[in-house]
Motif scaffolding. Structure first.
Motif, PDB file in Angstrom:
ATOM      1  N   UNK A  36       0.834  -1.208   0.000  1.00  0.00           N
ATOM      2  CA  UNK A  36       0.000   0.000   0.000  1.00  0.00           C
ATOM      3  C   UNK A  36       0.865   1.254   0.000  1.00  0.00           C
ATOM      4  N   UNK A  37       1.998   1.203   0.693  1.00  0.00           N
ATOM      5  CA  UNK A  37       2.922   2.342   0.680  1.00  0.00           C
ATOM      6  C   UNK A  37       3.522   2.541  -0.707  1.00  0.00           C
ATOM      7  N   UNK A  38       3.794   1.437  -1.405  1.00  0.00           N
ATOM      8  CA  UNK A  38       4.282   1.533  -2.786  1.00  0.00           C
ATOM      9  C   UNK A  38       3.236   2.218  -3.673  1.00  0.00           C
ATOM     10  N   UNK A  45       4.300  10.263  -6.952  1.00  0.00           N
ATOM     11  CA  UNK A  45       5.296  10.506  -7.996  1.00  0.00           C
ATOM     12  C   UNK A  45       4.624  10.944  -9.288  1.00  0.00           C
ATOM     13  N   UNK A  46       3.496  10.310  -9.615  1.00  0.00           N
ATOM     14  CA  UNK A  46       2.769  10.706 -10.825  1.00  0.00           C
ATOM     15  C   UNK A  46       2.297  12.152 -10.735  1.00  0.00           C
ATOM     16  N   UNK A  49       5.046  14.844  -6.751  1.00  0.00           N
ATOM     17  CA  UNK A  49       5.291  15.150  -5.338  1.00  0.00           C
ATOM     18  C   UNK A  49       6.268  14.114  -4.788  1.00  0.00           C
ATOM     19  N   UNK A  50       7.486  14.531  -4.584  1.00  0.00           N
ATOM     20  CA  UNK A  50       8.526  13.611  -4.122  1.00  0.00           C
ATOM     21  C   UNK A  50       9.243  14.109  -2.869  1.00  0.00           C
ATOM     22  N   UNK A  51       8.745  15.196  -2.266  1.00  0.00           N
ATOM     23  CA  UNK A  51       9.343  15.694  -1.030  1.00  0.00           C
ATOM     24  C   UNK A  51       8.306  16.498  -0.247  1.00  0.00           C
ATOM     25  N   UNK A  75      11.406  11.760   1.556  1.00  0.00           N
ATOM     26  CA  UNK A  75      10.213  12.419   1.017  1.00  0.00           C
ATOM     27  C   UNK A  75       9.264  12.881   2.114  1.00  0.00           C
ATOM     28  N   UNK A  76       9.449  12.372   3.328  1.00  0.00           N
ATOM     29  CA  UNK A  76       8.476  12.594   4.392  1.00  0.00           C
ATOM     30  C   UNK A  76       8.905  13.719   5.313  1.00  0.00           C
TER      31      UNK A  76
END
Length: 211
Positions: A36-38, A45-46, A49-51, A75-76
């Motif tokens: 689910x995290x994947x 990412x789509x 949003x990566x950070x 990223x978190x």
């Protein structure tokens, strides 16, 4: 709640349906938090949003948040965990008790005609014991702030389970210097419905902390 969070924090708020829920497609096989995290990481990412991701996770989604922060610490930015499933709760004895308590319902669902809802329950129940014994061993990263909101009633009607739930929330925040505990007074486990003000306030505080 999403509009209130966006207005109160000036941040972009993204809500989504997990696989097997809402308008998302079903995924065959057991449900596991790292999968689910994947899914969550792929969706973000789509969207580019990566950070600076601030997770707001309720109940079972606490396991997704924990998996996400393990896989994507860079990223978190932080997390607000709303009466969430946290690792300290799932001791060997409590996990065994939950498996035994749910066994009759799971056996009945396996015999009944399958619906989307029952398929999801069965997916979450598969390998529940081993999965949650492994989950119990995880810890929250020391450098990522988190707020744990615990409900007044907890998800459990039995005093022993309710006390273990409260203690697990306390143990979680005590284990890392950047974590704090908030109690949602006059609330059932469904804190976002019963006390949305508590959730919004915690998210606003976290946004201010990580900016």
């Amino acid at each position: 709640m999403a509009p209130a969070l966006a207005k109160g924090t000036g941040s972009e708020v993204i809500a989504y349906d997990r696989s097997g829920e809402g308008r998302s497609d079903d995924v065959p096989g057991p449900w596991k938090a790292p999968y689910a995290a994947d899914d969550l990481a792929a969706g973000l990412t789509q969207l580019g949003i990566t950070k600076d991701v601030l997770l707001v996770s309720h109940s079972l989604a606490g396991e997704i948040a924990t998996a996400f922060v393990q896989q994507h610490p860079q990223a978190t930015a932080g997390a607000v965990l709303v009466d969430a499933n946290l690792p300290p709760f799932f001791t060997d004895s409590e996990t065994a008790r939950l498996v035994a308590a749910n066994a009759p319902q799971i056996a009945s669902l396996k015999k009944a005609p399958q619906t989307r809802a029952t398929r999801q329950i069965l997916a979450e129940a598969e390998d529940y014991g081993p999965v949650h014994r492994a989950y119990h061993a995880l810890s929250w990263p020391q450098n990522i702030p988190a707020t744990a909101i615990v409900s007044a009633q907890t998800p459990f009607p039995t005093p022993a389970d309710a006390q273990l739930w409260r203690q697990a929330q306390q143990d979680f925040v005590a284990a890392a210097p950047n974590c704090r505990l908030v109690t949602a007074e006059r609330s059932s486990h469904n804190v976002p419905v019963d006390r949305p003000d508590v959730v919004v306030s915690a998210v606003q505080d976290m946004v201010n902390q990580v900016r």
